[in-house]
Scaffold this active site. Structure first.
Site, PDB file in Angstrom:
ATOM      1  N   GLY A   8     -13.532 -21.782  -5.950  1.00 30.08           N
ATOM      2  CA  GLY A   8     -12.121 -22.125  -6.138  1.00 30.08           C
ATOM      3  C   GLY A   8     -11.560 -22.831  -4.923  1.00 30.08           C
ATOM      4  N   CYS A  60      -5.263  -9.567   3.097  1.00 34.16           N
ATOM      5  CA  CYS A  60      -6.386  -8.725   3.554  1.00 34.16           C
ATOM      6  C   CYS A  60      -7.621  -9.510   3.992  1.00 34.16           C
ATOM      7  CB  CYS A  60      -6.746  -7.730   2.464  1.00 34.16           C
ATOM      8  SG  CYS A  60      -5.434  -6.528   2.212  1.00 34.16           S
ATOM      9  N   VAL A 117       0.829  -1.202   0.000  1.00 35.96           N
ATOM     10  CA  VAL A 117       0.000   0.000   0.000  1.00 35.96           C
ATOM     11  C   VAL A 117       0.869   1.261   0.000  1.00 35.96           C
ATOM     12  CG1 VAL A 117      -1.558   1.344   1.468  1.00 35.96           C
ATOM     13  CG2 VAL A 117      -2.062  -1.032   0.958  1.00 35.96           C
ATOM     14  N   PHE A 159      -8.508   0.853  -1.055  1.00 34.65           N
ATOM     15  CA  PHE A 159      -9.279  -0.239  -1.654  1.00 34.65           C
ATOM     16  C   PHE A 159      -8.541  -0.918  -2.807  1.00 34.65           C
ATOM     17  CE2 PHE A 159     -12.329   2.654   0.311  1.00 34.65           C
ATOM     18  CZ  PHE A 159     -13.059   1.783   1.098  1.00 34.65           C
ATOM     19  N   GLU A 215      -4.142  -5.981  -5.050  1.00 34.60           N
ATOM     20  CA  GLU A 215      -2.819  -6.399  -5.516  1.00 34.60           C
ATOM     21  C   GLU A 215      -2.967  -6.976  -6.916  1.00 34.60           C
ATOM     22  OE1 GLU A 215      -0.774  -8.932  -2.716  1.00 34.60           O
ATOM     23  OE2 GLU A 215      -1.111  -7.490  -1.109  1.00 34.60           O
ATOM     24  N   LYS A 264      -3.182 -15.122  -5.728  1.00 37.64           N
ATOM     25  CA  LYS A 264      -3.962 -14.820  -6.932  1.00 37.64           C
ATOM     26  C   LYS A 264      -2.978 -14.417  -8.020  1.00 37.64           C
ATOM     27  CE  LYS A 264      -4.950  -9.956  -5.955  1.00 37.64           C
ATOM     28  NZ  LYS A 264      -5.970  -8.926  -5.873  1.00 37.64           N
ATOM     29  N   GLY A 309      -7.333 -15.984  -0.103  1.00 36.44           N
ATOM     30  CA  GLY A 309      -6.122 -15.854   0.716  1.00 36.44           C
ATOM     31  C   GLY A 309      -5.655 -14.422   0.655  1.00 36.44           C
TER      32      GLY A 309
HETATM   33  N1  LIG Z   1      -1.877  -5.339   0.491  1.00 36.36           N
HETATM   34  C1  LIG Z   1      -3.066  -4.937   0.064  1.00 36.36           C
HETATM   35  O1  LIG Z   1      -3.543  -5.344  -0.999  1.00 36.36           O
HETATM   36  C2  LIG Z   1      -3.864  -3.946   0.863  1.00 36.36           C
HETATM   37  C3  LIG Z   1      -4.976  -3.306   0.273  1.00 36.36           C
HETATM   38  C4  LIG Z   1      -5.704  -2.401   1.022  1.00 36.36           C
HETATM   39  C5  LIG Z   1      -5.348  -2.144   2.346  1.00 36.36           C
HETATM   40  N2  LIG Z   1      -4.290  -2.789   2.908  1.00 36.36           N
HETATM   41  C6  LIG Z   1      -3.923  -2.471   4.299  1.00 36.36           C
HETATM   42  O2  LIG Z   1      -2.820  -1.581   4.266  1.00 36.36           O
HETATM   43  C7  LIG Z   1      -1.946  -1.860   5.373  1.00 36.36           C
HETATM   44  C8  LIG Z   1      -0.548  -2.177   4.863  1.00 36.36           C
HETATM   45  O3  LIG Z   1      -0.612  -3.371   4.117  1.00 36.36           O
HETATM   46  P1  LIG Z   1       0.615  -3.860   3.212  1.00 36.36           P
HETATM   47  O4  LIG Z   1       0.173  -5.105   2.541  1.00 36.36           O
HETATM   48  O5  LIG Z   1       1.091  -2.720   2.411  1.00 36.36           O
HETATM   49  O6  LIG Z   1       1.695  -4.190   4.359  1.00 36.36           O
HETATM   50  P2  LIG Z   1       3.216  -4.670   4.200  1.00 36.36           P
HETATM   51  O7  LIG Z   1       3.426  -5.655   5.267  1.00 36.36           O
HETATM   52  O8  LIG Z   1       3.484  -5.015   2.775  1.00 36.36           O
HETATM   53  O9  LIG Z   1       4.057  -3.342   4.523  1.00 36.36           O
HETATM   54  C9  LIG Z   1       4.081  -2.696   5.747  1.00 36.36           C
HETATM   55  C10 LIG Z   1       5.401  -1.932   5.866  1.00 36.36           C
HETATM   56  O10 LIG Z   1       5.351  -1.069   7.013  1.00 36.36           O
HETATM   57  C11 LIG Z   1       6.637  -1.031   7.603  1.00 36.36           C
HETATM   58  N3  LIG Z   1       6.527  -0.510   8.976  1.00 36.36           N
HETATM   59  C12 LIG Z   1       6.002  -1.135  10.067  1.00 36.36           C
HETATM   60  N4  LIG Z   1       6.023  -0.291  11.120  1.00 36.36           N
HETATM   61  C13 LIG Z   1       6.553   0.878  10.693  1.00 36.36           C
HETATM   62  C14 LIG Z   1       6.804   2.138  11.319  1.00 36.36           C
HETATM   63  N5  LIG Z   1       6.487   2.362  12.594  1.00 36.36           N
HETATM   64  N6  LIG Z   1       7.359   3.126  10.587  1.00 36.36           N
HETATM   65  C15 LIG Z   1       7.665   2.920   9.279  1.00 36.36           C
HETATM   66  N7  LIG Z   1       7.438   1.758   8.639  1.00 36.36           N
HETATM   67  C16 LIG Z   1       6.881   0.737   9.325  1.00 36.36           C
HETATM   68  C17 LIG Z   1       7.133  -2.455   7.468  1.00 36.36           C
HETATM   69  O11 LIG Z   1       8.539  -2.532   7.594  1.00 36.36           O
HETATM   70  C18 LIG Z   1       6.628  -2.822   6.064  1.00 36.36           C
HETATM   71  O12 LIG Z   1       7.581  -2.545   5.070  1.00 36.36           O
HETATM   72  C19 LIG Z   1      -2.599  -2.991   6.151  1.00 36.36           C
HETATM   73  O13 LIG Z   1      -3.396  -2.441   7.165  1.00 36.36           O
HETATM   74  C20 LIG Z   1      -3.472  -3.657   5.099  1.00 36.36           C
HETATM   75  O14 LIG Z   1      -4.572  -4.321   5.673  1.00 36.36           O
HETATM   76  C21 LIG Z   1      -3.530  -3.668   2.192  1.00 36.36           C
END
Ligand SMILES: NC(=O)c1ccc[n+]([C@@H]2O[C@H](COP(=O)([O-])OP(=O)(O)OC[C@H]3O[C@@H](n4cnc5c(N)ncnc54)[C@H](O)[C@@H]3O)[C@@H](O)[C@H]2O)c1
Length: 447
Positions: free
Chosen positions: A259, A266, A11, A155, A158, A327, A263
């Protein structure tokens, strides 16, 4: 505008790159020094179509920079986007330690007005906790500074993250503060040139909206997965049922695919966190508890079919696995059904020859505890010496394979299609023994 993005994962990196693409000056902070070093050298730590070019372009223009320096990052942006992880805690609730640490760092380092934007998926009430954490840090420093906290759930999907961010369906802003709302509107203005997509609401409603969206999508998947089990028993074809109900505009065609279960990073954690939040507030979210249970069950369905065909003891058997990522178009292996499928086959003594177009490195890392898994470098190589082929992720390159080659390479022409990519009648005509998910009727007719 000067913007800071805290947390450079899926994100954070997409947010930073897309905001820089619109001309903002974005500084991305992560506490993972290795990740920042790689990004500074132009290496993109995740697979996301189009992301590498966008990052390189904006980094070259010095609109997108990366740092581990908290003070510099907090000083940089009036807007501080928090996009850190919110993984499940032991009881299923969202673990807020990373969000609160990011908030505390802002409070400890800020020297002027900030809008703190919760972009991570966070439980209702988090904005209040973030506000209290920053206020506490300011109080410890003995300084008085103004700041606002808004919710801006993300929203993006990936695999299509850049498109989703650049052309959003809607932009949800939870804000009780006019000044912060105006700033958020100006940040997002370039992303809604054809129509206003901003939905401004109170903070708690915005926080709940994100969980509600993911829970609804997960519900549709589990609903179809459960129905597919019934379809198999009663001799119906879930793909025809999908077409039959999806054409109703009240239902729509999306997220109705049976399917091997959902997974990723999220749906599983967000459904769990919402069920947990319900319990905390004495509200029984029974539908969602069932969604989760159905999904856990579904991850075993393909292995059940293998066992029905080859028996419980799979010693001496080898299976080709196409697709490992949760996916297509991503290398994300978090909660991927393939992990359960591989582990369950290995537990019964089978060997696995696995291939995924982009998730090989990540899969090798998360499956390294299993010693019967060979990661091979092509879909053809996976077939060599295998008793059957299992299709686990519906990558495009698996959709029209060389079936003659599959037939002559496998020990016997057996395919378990966990994503209903192939047509049962065609498969039968080509001489395959084919098992899809919930395709009882057509499989029976074909036989
Ligand atoms: N991945 C998705 O498709 C998606 C989509 C929508 C929302 N979200 C939400 O967005 C959030 C992030 O998801 P993601 O998949 O990007 O996570 P991720 O695990 O890929 O990345 C999180 C990053 O934050 C860093 N981090 C942790 N604590 C920190 C701090 N205090 N200061 C600076 N950096 C810090 C970590 O080192 C890591 O690189 C989650 O809450 C997730 O639910 C994710």
């Amino acid at each position: 505008m000067k913007i800071t993005v805290i947390g450079v994962g899926y994100v954070g990196l997409v947010t930073g790159a897309c905001l820089a693409e619109m001309g903002n000056h974005v500084l991305c902070l992560d506490l993972d020094a290795g990740r920042i070093e790689r990004l500074q050298q132009g290496e993109i730590p995740i697979h996301e179509p189009g992301l590498d070019k966008m990052v390189h372009r904006n980094a070259a223009a010095r609109r997108l920079q990366f740092t581990t320096d908290v003070d510099a990052a907090v000083a940089h942006g009036t807007l501080q986007f928090i996009g850190v992880g919110t993984p499940p805690d032991e009881d299923g609730s969202a673990d807020m330690q990373y969000v609160l640490k990011a908030a505390r760092n802002i409070g400890l380092a800020m020297n002027d007005y900030k809008v703190v934007v919760d972009k991570s998926t966070v439980p209702v009430g988090t904005a209040d906790r973030v506000r209290a954490t920053i206020a506490q840090a300011l109080a410890e420093r003995g300084v008085k500074l103004e700041f606002s906290v808004v919710s801006n759930p993300e929203f993006l999907k990936e695999g299509a993250a850049i498109d989703d961010f650049m052309k959003p369906d809607r932009i949800v802003i939870g804000s009780d503060d006019e000044r912060a709302t105006l700033l958020m509107r100006s940040v997002y203005m370039p992303f809604m040139r054809n129509r206003d997509k901003l939905l401004v609401m109170d903070v708690r409603s915005a926080e709940l909206t994100k969980y509600a969206a993911n829970a609804m999508l997960a519900t549709r998947i589990s609903f179809m997965n459960e129905l597919s089990l019934l379809a198999d028993r009663v001799g119906a074809d879930i793909e025809l049922v999908r077409a039959g109900i999806g054409s109703d505009p009240r239902i729509g065609t999306h997220f109705l695919y049976a399917g091997t279960g959902y997974g990723g990073s999220c749906f599983p954690k967000d459904v769990k966190a919402l069920v947990r939040a319900g319990a905390e507030h004495q509200v029984n979210l029974g539908v969602l508890a069932a969604v989760e249970a159905a999904n856990e069950h579904q991850k075993h369905v393909l292995v059940d079919r293998v066992v029905q065909r080859f028996g419980e003891d799979l010693q001496g058997r080898t299976f080709a696995l196409w697709g490992l990522a949760f996916k297509p178009n991503t290398d994300d292996m978090r909660e991927a059904p393939s992990r359960v499928i591989v582990a369950e086959l290995c537990r019964r003594g089978a060997r696995i020859r696995a291939y995924d177009p982009v998730a090989m490195a990540e899969a090798a890392r998360v499956l390294s505890h299993l010693d019967r898994v060979d990661m091979v470098d092509s879909q053809e190589a996976a077939l060599e010496g295998a008793d059957a082929l299992l299709v686990v992720t519906e990558w495009k390159e698996f959709r029209t394979p060389d079936f003659d080659h599959i037939k002559t390479t496998l020990k016997q022409p057996v395919i378990f299609d966990g994503r209903n990519v192939y047509d049962p009648a065609l498969m039968a005509a080509m001489g395959f023994e084919y098992t899809g998910i919930g395709r009882g009727a057509r499989a029976a007719r074909a036989a």
